[in-house]
Design a protein around this motif. Structure first.
Motif, mmCIF file in Angstrom:
data_model
loop_
_atom_site.group_PDB
_atom_site.id
_atom_site.type_symbol
_atom_site.label_atom_id
_atom_site.label_comp_id
_atom_site.label_asym_id
_atom_site.label_seq_id
_atom_site.Cartn_x
_atom_site.Cartn_y
_atom_site.Cartn_z
ATOM 1 N N TYR A 105 -10.568 9.863 5.095
ATOM 2 C CA TYR A 105 -11.947 9.438 4.896
ATOM 3 C C TYR A 105 -12.416 8.656 6.113
ATOM 4 O O TYR A 105 -11.622 8.084 6.861
ATOM 5 N N GLY A 136 -1.485 11.794 -10.679
ATOM 6 C CA GLY A 136 -2.513 12.477 -9.900
ATOM 7 C C GLY A 136 -3.900 11.890 -10.033
ATOM 8 O O GLY A 136 -4.754 12.136 -9.192
ATOM 9 N N ASN A 137 -4.136 11.106 -11.093
ATOM 10 C CA ASN A 137 -5.461 10.530 -11.247
ATOM 11 C C ASN A 137 -5.676 9.319 -10.347
ATOM 12 O O ASN A 137 -6.798 8.938 -10.071
ATOM 13 N N LYS A 138 -4.577 8.723 -9.886
ATOM 14 C CA LYS A 138 -4.723 7.568 -8.996
ATOM 15 C C LYS A 138 -4.981 8.056 -7.577
ATOM 16 O O LYS A 138 -4.430 9.054 -7.143
ATOM 17 N N LEU A 139 -5.808 7.322 -6.853
ATOM 18 C CA LEU A 139 -6.064 7.617 -5.448
ATOM 19 C C LEU A 139 -5.972 6.299 -4.711
ATOM 20 O O LEU A 139 -6.826 5.436 -4.886
ATOM 21 N N THR A 140 -4.920 6.127 -3.909
ATOM 22 C CA THR A 140 -4.699 4.852 -3.238
ATOM 23 C C THR A 140 -4.878 5.007 -1.738
ATOM 24 O O THR A 140 -4.513 6.036 -1.156
ATOM 25 N N PHE A 141 -5.420 3.974 -1.117
ATOM 26 C CA PHE A 141 -5.801 4.007 0.292
ATOM 27 C C PHE A 141 -4.919 3.099 1.133
ATOM 28 O O PHE A 141 -4.384 2.094 0.657
ATOM 29 N N GLY A 142 -4.822 3.459 2.404
ATOM 30 C CA GLY A 142 -4.150 2.613 3.369
ATOM 31 C C GLY A 142 -5.110 1.593 3.958
ATOM 32 O O GLY A 142 -6.263 1.487 3.546
ATOM 33 N N PHE A 190 -9.518 6.180 7.068
ATOM 34 C CA PHE A 190 -8.526 5.834 6.053
ATOM 35 C C PHE A 190 -7.836 7.082 5.535
ATOM 36 O O PHE A 190 -8.474 8.118 5.345
ATOM 37 N N ALA A 248 -2.890 11.014 -3.377
ATOM 38 C CA ALA A 248 -2.874 11.276 -4.813
ATOM 39 C C ALA A 248 -1.414 11.530 -5.175
ATOM 40 O O ALA A 248 -0.813 12.497 -4.713
ATOM 41 N N GLN A 278 0.826 -1.181 0.000
ATOM 42 C CA GLN A 278 0.000 0.000 0.000
ATOM 43 C C GLN A 278 0.870 1.244 0.000
ATOM 44 O O GLN A 278 1.923 1.292 0.610
ATOM 45 N N LEU A 284 -8.954 17.206 2.957
ATOM 46 C CA LEU A 284 -7.886 17.102 1.968
ATOM 47 C C LEU A 284 -6.821 18.115 2.337
ATOM 48 O O LEU A 284 -7.128 19.290 2.567
ATOM 49 N N GLN A 291 -5.539 12.697 1.737
ATOM 50 C CA GLN A 291 -6.935 12.860 2.123
ATOM 51 C C GLN A 291 -7.279 11.867 3.231
ATOM 52 O O GLN A 291 -6.732 10.772 3.286
ATOM 53 N N ASN A 343 0.704 14.808 -4.290
ATOM 54 C CA ASN A 343 0.094 16.112 -4.529
ATOM 55 C C ASN A 343 -0.766 16.517 -3.341
ATOM 56 O O ASN A 343 -0.836 17.687 -2.977
ATOM 57 N N ASN A 344 -1.458 15.537 -2.779
ATOM 58 C CA ASN A 344 -2.274 15.808 -1.605
ATOM 59 C C ASN A 344 -2.527 14.505 -0.863
ATOM 60 O O ASN A 344 -2.301 13.410 -1.396
#
Lengths: 112, 112
Positions: free
Chosen positions: B35, B97-103, B88, B92, B2, B48, B33, B30-31
């Motif tokens: 959740y 930047g289009n991918k958004l991966t979570f822990g 979570f 990005a 991850q 964010l 976030q 880039n940022n």
């Protein structure tokens, strides 16, 4: 509106059967769309994302596929389900990169 | 593995106490976030924070970001039983930047 429609909420399918999960979104055109899978008590695994019609990026090699036939429609498919495909499938949208994501309510898939 | 990893995996506190959870990541972003997910539901965006920001507040939530350590923290002050959920972090990537991966998430239980 950031409404995301995901259905069905729950699904029980036999091993070897096909799968089609549909996600439709409302709001701004040309959103980024995402499919995630979540195992029980675990984090989200990014499966596919799409930045436009017909554009699919695959993150994890597996027996799943995704398609985006329309701007606001994202479909997750499988020709033959495996037991390991069981999980909670979540569709999400972002209106552009580097913004927050909005999630659907998910589909809980159990493969038996 | 991850991109983002939360710590601790689980947290149990009394109502009124503060809850702190951390997120570490590996690649320039880039940022970042945060959740929240209630059991069996979709995720809801909380905050964010961009890579050039160090701290951000939203109500009882405080998020910090240390890009030199590639880590972030989420603090929930004066917790309530309704704060019980999984939290979570998501990143990005600067390079994608289009991918958004979570822990993997932190499960928080606030006892009344």
């Amino acid at each position: 509106s950031q409404t995301i429609h995901q259905w069905p909420a729950t699904l029980v399918q036999p091993v070897g059967s096909p799968l089609s999960l549909e996600c439709t979104v409302e709001g701004t055109s040309n959103p980024n769309l995402y499919w995630y899978r979540q195992a029980a008590g675990r984090g989200l695994q990014l499966l596919f994302y799409s930045v436009g019609i017909g554009q699919i990026s695959s993150e994890v090699p597996q027996n799943l596929s995704a398609s985006r036939p329309q701007d606001r429609q994202f479909i997750l498919s499988s020709k033959k389900l495996l037991l390991s495909d069981s999980g909670f499938y979540l569709c999400a949208r972002r209106w552009q990169q580097n913004t927050e994501a909005f999630f659907g309510q998910g589909t809980r898939l159990t493969v038996v | 593995s991850q991109q983002g990893e939360e710590d601790p995996q689980a947290l149990s506190i009394q109502e009124g106490e503060n809850a702190t959870m951390n997120c570490s990541y590996k690649t320039s972003i880039n940022n970042l976030q945060w959740y929240r997910q209630n059991s069996g539901r979709g995720l809801v965006h909380l905050i964010l924070i961009r890579s050039n920001e160090r701290e951000k507040h939203s109500g009882r939530l405080r998020v910090t970001l240390d890009t030199s350590k590639k880590s972030s923290s989420l603090l929930i002050t004066a917790s309530r039983a309704a704060d019980t959920a999984s939290y979570f972090c998501a990143t990005a990537l600067e390079a994608a930047g289009n991918k958004l991966t979570f822990g993997g998430g932190t499960r928080v239980l606030v006892k009344p």
